[in-house]
Design a protein around this motif. Sequence first.
Motif, PDB file in Angstrom:
ATOM      1  N   GLY A 208       0.814  -1.219   0.000  1.00 42.89           N
ATOM      2  CA  GLY A 208       0.000   0.000   0.000  1.00 42.89           C
ATOM      3  C   GLY A 208       0.845   1.264   0.000  1.00 42.89           C
ATOM      4  N   VAL A 209       1.926   1.253   0.769  1.00 44.00           N
ATOM      5  CA  VAL A 209       2.835   2.416   0.798  1.00 44.00           C
ATOM      6  C   VAL A 209       3.496   2.606  -0.559  1.00 44.00           C
ATOM      7  CG1 VAL A 209       4.979   3.303   1.798  1.00 44.00           C
ATOM      8  CG2 VAL A 209       3.244   2.265   3.281  1.00 44.00           C
ATOM      9  N   VAL A 210       3.922   1.501  -1.175  1.00 44.54           N
ATOM     10  CA  VAL A 210       4.558   1.586  -2.491  1.00 44.54           C
ATOM     11  C   VAL A 210       3.578   2.121  -3.531  1.00 44.54           C
ATOM     12  CG1 VAL A 210       5.551   0.234  -4.375  1.00 44.54           C
ATOM     13  CG2 VAL A 210       6.267  -0.204  -2.019  1.00 44.54           C
ATOM     14  N   SER A 215       1.963   6.186  -7.229  1.00 37.64           N
ATOM     15  CA  SER A 215       0.863   6.911  -7.870  1.00 37.64           C
ATOM     16  C   SER A 215       0.872   8.404  -7.566  1.00 37.64           C
ATOM     17  CB  SER A 215      -0.472   6.319  -7.408  1.00 37.64           C
ATOM     18  OG  SER A 215      -0.677   6.542  -6.024  1.00 37.64           O
ATOM     19  N   ARG A 216       1.933   8.870  -6.934  1.00 36.50           N
ATOM     20  CA  ARG A 216       2.035  10.277  -6.540  1.00 36.50           C
ATOM     21  C   ARG A 216       0.877  10.653  -5.606  1.00 36.50           C
ATOM     22  NH1 ARG A 216       3.666  10.149 -11.868  1.00 36.50           N
ATOM     23  NH2 ARG A 216       1.642  10.794 -12.668  1.00 36.50           N
ATOM     24  N   TRP A 217       0.646   9.752  -4.635  1.00 38.08           N
ATOM     25  CA  TRP A 217      -0.249   9.961  -3.504  1.00 38.08           C
ATOM     26  C   TRP A 217      -1.727   9.975  -3.882  1.00 38.08           C
ATOM     27  CZ3 TRP A 217       3.433   8.754  -0.560  1.00 38.08           C
ATOM     28  CH2 TRP A 217       4.702   9.308  -0.690  1.00 38.08           C
ATOM     29  N   ARG A 218      -2.124   9.165  -4.848  1.00 38.04           N
ATOM     30  CA  ARG A 218      -3.561   9.003  -5.090  1.00 38.04           C
ATOM     31  C   ARG A 218      -4.203   8.304  -3.894  1.00 38.04           C
ATOM     32  NH1 ARG A 218      -4.455   7.279 -11.438  1.00 38.04           N
ATOM     33  NH2 ARG A 218      -3.367   9.050 -12.378  1.00 38.04           N
ATOM     34  N   LEU A 219      -5.413   8.710  -3.559  1.00 43.16           N
ATOM     35  CA  LEU A 219      -6.056   8.256  -2.337  1.00 43.16           C
ATOM     36  C   LEU A 219      -6.841   6.953  -2.498  1.00 43.16           C
ATOM     37  CD1 LEU A 219      -7.461  11.691  -1.072  1.00 43.16           C
ATOM     38  CD2 LEU A 219      -5.300  10.599  -0.468  1.00 43.16           C
ATOM     39  N   ALA A 220      -7.409   6.708  -3.683  1.00 37.72           N
ATOM     40  CA  ALA A 220      -8.363   5.613  -3.840  1.00 37.72           C
ATOM     41  C   ALA A 220      -7.787   4.231  -3.516  1.00 37.72           C
ATOM     42  CB  ALA A 220      -8.948   5.627  -5.254  1.00 37.72           C
ATOM     43  N   PRO A 221      -6.590   3.874  -3.991  1.00 38.71           N
ATOM     44  CA  PRO A 221      -6.083   2.535  -3.663  1.00 38.71           C
ATOM     45  C   PRO A 221      -5.934   2.311  -2.159  1.00 38.71           C
ATOM     46  CG  PRO A 221      -4.817   3.486  -5.468  1.00 38.71           C
ATOM     47  CD  PRO A 221      -5.663   4.584  -4.916  1.00 38.71           C
ATOM     48  N   GLY A 222      -5.412   3.307  -1.453  1.00 43.72           N
ATOM     49  CA  GLY A 222      -5.241   3.176  -0.017  1.00 43.72           C
ATOM     50  C   GLY A 222      -6.567   3.052   0.721  1.00 43.72           C
ATOM     51  N   LEU A 223      -7.571   3.792   0.268  1.00 44.58           N
ATOM     52  CA  LEU A 223      -8.890   3.698   0.900  1.00 44.58           C
ATOM     53  C   LEU A 223      -9.464   2.296   0.759  1.00 44.58           C
ATOM     54  CD1 LEU A 223     -10.522   7.094  -0.194  1.00 44.58           C
ATOM     55  CD2 LEU A 223      -9.701   6.461   2.086  1.00 44.58           C
ATOM     56  N   VAL A 255      -4.484   1.759   9.047  1.00 40.86           N
ATOM     57  CA  VAL A 255      -4.129   3.158   9.320  1.00 40.86           C
ATOM     58  C   VAL A 255      -2.970   3.595   8.434  1.00 40.86           C
ATOM     59  CG1 VAL A 255      -3.237   4.747  11.056  1.00 40.86           C
ATOM     60  CG2 VAL A 255      -4.992   3.078  11.689  1.00 40.86           C
ATOM     61  N   ILE A 256      -1.990   2.714   8.276  1.00 45.00           N
ATOM     62  CA  ILE A 256      -0.808   3.049   7.471  1.00 45.00           C
ATOM     63  C   ILE A 256      -1.186   3.286   6.012  1.00 45.00           C
ATOM     64  CG2 ILE A 256       1.358   2.138   6.540  1.00 45.00           C
ATOM     65  CD1 ILE A 256       1.763   0.748   9.264  1.00 45.00           C
ATOM     66  N   VAL A 257      -1.967   2.356   5.421  1.00 40.49           N
ATOM     67  CA  VAL A 257      -2.245   2.478   3.981  1.00 40.49           C
ATOM     68  C   VAL A 257      -3.189   3.638   3.678  1.00 40.49           C
ATOM     69  CG1 VAL A 257      -1.821   0.031   3.542  1.00 40.49           C
ATOM     70  CG2 VAL A 257      -4.150   0.787   4.042  1.00 40.49           C
ATOM     71  N   VAL A 258      -4.021   4.018   4.641  1.00 41.95           N
ATOM     72  CA  VAL A 258      -4.920   5.158   4.422  1.00 41.95           C
ATOM     73  C   VAL A 258      -4.191   6.481   4.642  1.00 41.95           C
ATOM     74  CG1 VAL A 258      -6.979   6.350   5.264  1.00 41.95           C
ATOM     75  CG2 VAL A 258      -7.028   3.874   4.936  1.00 41.95           C
TER      76      VAL A 258
END
Length: 278
Positions: A208-210, A215-223, A255-258
């Motif tokens: 998730g961090v990678v 992705s230059r900090w796109r939110l959707a994958p982490g959510l 928490v980390i991936v979000v």
Amino acid sequence: METPAEPALAPERERRKDATRQVVVICAFCFMIVAALVGVGVFGGTPIQDVQDGALDADGSYLAPARPAFSIWSVIYLGLLGYTAWQVSPRQRSRERQRALGMLVAGTMVLNGLWLAAAQFASLPLTVLVIVLLLIALAVTFHVSMAFPGRGVADSVLIDGVTGLHLGWVTVATVANIAAWGAPATGEGGGSATGWGIATVVLIAAVGVVIAWWSRWRLAPGLAMGWGLVWIAVARLTGDPHDPGIGVAAIVAAVIVVMTPVVGKVGQQVIEVRNAEA
């Protein structure tokens, strides 16, 4: 010798290719939805939680999320419906971004439907193969979406957002699917199950961090990944097989991936503001 008519044929060929792509996307979506309806028990199909002797249910492995987690498919399918309808519009037909992504998105929808078919009518190892292929296809689609940046809300939601959610969720689902095949819950648990379960959750967090950085900090994958991890935690803390160690690790990983893309996005904006003021 080239005749004057030949150059005029090129735009016509492009229009036909664009129209073909749009039709393929529609057909892929329809196939996926029919497969999904079979997968929830419509048309005589067996509900997914009951196929493969229950291996894909919430108690099938130590990394299976609780049943409410799968409601995210409704959001993903709704987003793919929106994309399918939007990409048909004349203004989208010849866009380079649509040309680059249309067939790829269609491929992810076909693989999505094939996984459901494999779960219903084939073997558990085949579901693993199909979901791994789906994960690869989504990673490629996500990469291409970054190579061809969008513009406006529709692009952000129907391509970037939906593809990101799809990728994030399937990342977690792939791990759960592999666990259901290779390390099913036996009711005995023990330290070994806890150990490899926590190690796998840590791996999901690292992925998730990678993805956030890539992705230059796109939110959707982490959510989507955070959603899946939270429901893994719920399943392990409140259901069977019970494993508090994996449950707590999944909460920390969620928490980390979000938060990683959120912090990365804020940091990126701060740097941009400072550069603008310099």
